[in-house]
Motif scaffolding. Sequence first.
Motif, PDB file in Angstrom:
ATOM      1  N   ASP A 100       0.939  -1.220  -0.001  1.00 31.52           N
ATOM      2  CA  ASP A 100      -0.112   0.136   0.016  1.00 31.52           C
ATOM      3  C   ASP A 100       0.833   1.230   0.019  1.00 31.52           C
ATOM      4  O   ASP A 100       0.454   2.218  -0.817  1.00 31.52           O
ATOM      5  CB  ASP A 100      -1.251   0.113   1.413  1.00 31.52           C
ATOM      6  CG  ASP A 100      -1.992  -1.056   1.103  1.00 31.52           C
ATOM      7  OD1 ASP A 100      -2.171  -1.752   0.004  1.00 31.52           O
ATOM      8  OD2 ASP A 100      -2.680  -1.435   2.292  1.00 31.52           O
ATOM      9  N   LEU A 101       1.813   1.333   0.855  1.00 33.56           N
ATOM     10  CA  LEU A 101       2.995   2.345   0.900  1.00 33.56           C
ATOM     11  C   LEU A 101       3.466   2.596  -0.513  1.00 33.56           C
ATOM     12  O   LEU A 101       3.665   3.802  -0.975  1.00 33.56           O
ATOM     13  CB  LEU A 101       3.892   2.153   2.106  1.00 33.56           C
ATOM     14  CG  LEU A 101       4.755   3.219   2.192  1.00 33.56           C
ATOM     15  CD1 LEU A 101       4.218   4.731   2.842  1.00 33.56           C
ATOM     16  CD2 LEU A 101       6.054   2.768   3.297  1.00 33.56           C
ATOM     17  N   GLN A 104       1.128   4.185  -2.981  1.00 26.91           N
ATOM     18  CA  GLN A 104       0.985   5.420  -2.862  1.00 26.91           C
ATOM     19  C   GLN A 104       2.268   6.323  -3.162  1.00 26.91           C
ATOM     20  O   GLN A 104       2.083   7.609  -3.866  1.00 26.91           O
ATOM     21  CB  GLN A 104       0.721   5.863  -1.316  1.00 26.91           C
ATOM     22  CG  GLN A 104      -0.242   5.528  -0.670  1.00 26.91           C
ATOM     23  CD  GLN A 104      -0.849   5.480   0.898  1.00 26.91           C
ATOM     24  OE1 GLN A 104       0.170   5.866   1.513  1.00 26.91           O
ATOM     25  NE2 GLN A 104      -1.778   5.225   1.119  1.00 26.91           N
ATOM     26  N   LEU A 107       2.367   6.922  -6.744  1.00 30.15           N
ATOM     27  CA  LEU A 107       1.587   8.057  -7.393  1.00 30.15           C
ATOM     28  C   LEU A 107       2.014   9.537  -7.050  1.00 30.15           C
ATOM     29  O   LEU A 107       2.091  10.293  -7.788  1.00 30.15           O
ATOM     30  CB  LEU A 107       0.116   7.891  -6.839  1.00 30.15           C
ATOM     31  CG  LEU A 107      -0.775   6.889  -7.307  1.00 30.15           C
ATOM     32  CD1 LEU A 107      -1.986   6.850  -6.394  1.00 30.15           C
ATOM     33  CD2 LEU A 107      -1.036   7.070  -8.794  1.00 30.15           C
ATOM     34  N   ILE A 108       2.656   9.440  -5.721  1.00 31.43           N
ATOM     35  CA  ILE A 108       2.893  10.865  -5.361  1.00 31.43           C
ATOM     36  C   ILE A 108       4.445  11.199  -5.776  1.00 31.43           C
ATOM     37  O   ILE A 108       4.425  12.447  -6.487  1.00 31.43           O
ATOM     38  CB  ILE A 108       3.382  10.916  -3.755  1.00 31.43           C
ATOM     39  CG1 ILE A 108       1.882  10.413  -3.159  1.00 31.43           C
ATOM     40  CG2 ILE A 108       3.873  12.130  -3.180  1.00 31.43           C
ATOM     41  CD1 ILE A 108       1.900  10.462  -1.414  1.00 31.43           C
TER      42      ILE A 108
END
Length: 200
Positions: A100-101, A104, A107-108
Motif C-alpha cells: 500500500d505504501l 501511494q 503516485l506521489i
Amino acid sequence: MKPYADRLPTAIRQLLTDILVVLWIYLWIRVALWISDTVEKLAVPGQKLESAGAGIADNLADAGGKVGRVPVVGDELTKPFSGAADAARAIADAGQQQQDLVGQLALIIPAIAVAVPMALVLFLWLPLRLRWMRRAGVAAAVRDDPAGRDLLALRALAGRPLSELSRLGPDIAQSWRAGDADAVDALAELELRSLGLRTR
C-alpha cells in the motif's frame, strides 16, 4: 488572437519554442511513468512477504486443526499452532502495508516530478505566449487603420527602448505630436517589427 508572427525569423523562433515546450512536457511525462514503474517494483518484496505469510498461516491453522482432534490434549497442542498462525498473518499484513505504501509513493513521486516542469510551462511560458498572441492580434487588427497606426506609434513611443527611438531621428516624438504621417508610420512600423508583424 494571432498564433504566429508574420516575419519569418520570429515565426520560426516561436514554432521551435512551441515544439520544444511540447517535447519538454512529453519528456517529463515519460520520466514520471518511468519513476512510477520503478517505484512499483519495490512492492515485489511485500507481495512475496504477504504470500509467504498467508501460506504459512493457512498451513499452521490446518495443522492446528488436525492436532486439535487428538483426544484429551488436543486443545493444549492447538495453542502453539494458533499463535504461530497469528504471527504469520501479521507478517502477511506487514507485506500488504508495504505494498500500500509503495502504491501511494508510485503516485506521489511521479506527480511531484511532473508538477515542477508543468508549473514552469503554465506560469512562465504560457502567460508570455498568450500575452504576445493577444498583443499581436490587436496590432494586426488595427495596423491598416490610420487611428490604429497612431496607437501603434504611441505604443512604440511608450514602450520601445530609447536607442531604437533615437534611430528614427532626434525629433521623432515632436514629429509624432505634430501629426507627421511619416513619423507615425515609422513608429508604427517599429512597434509592428518588435512583435514580428509586417505592415500591410
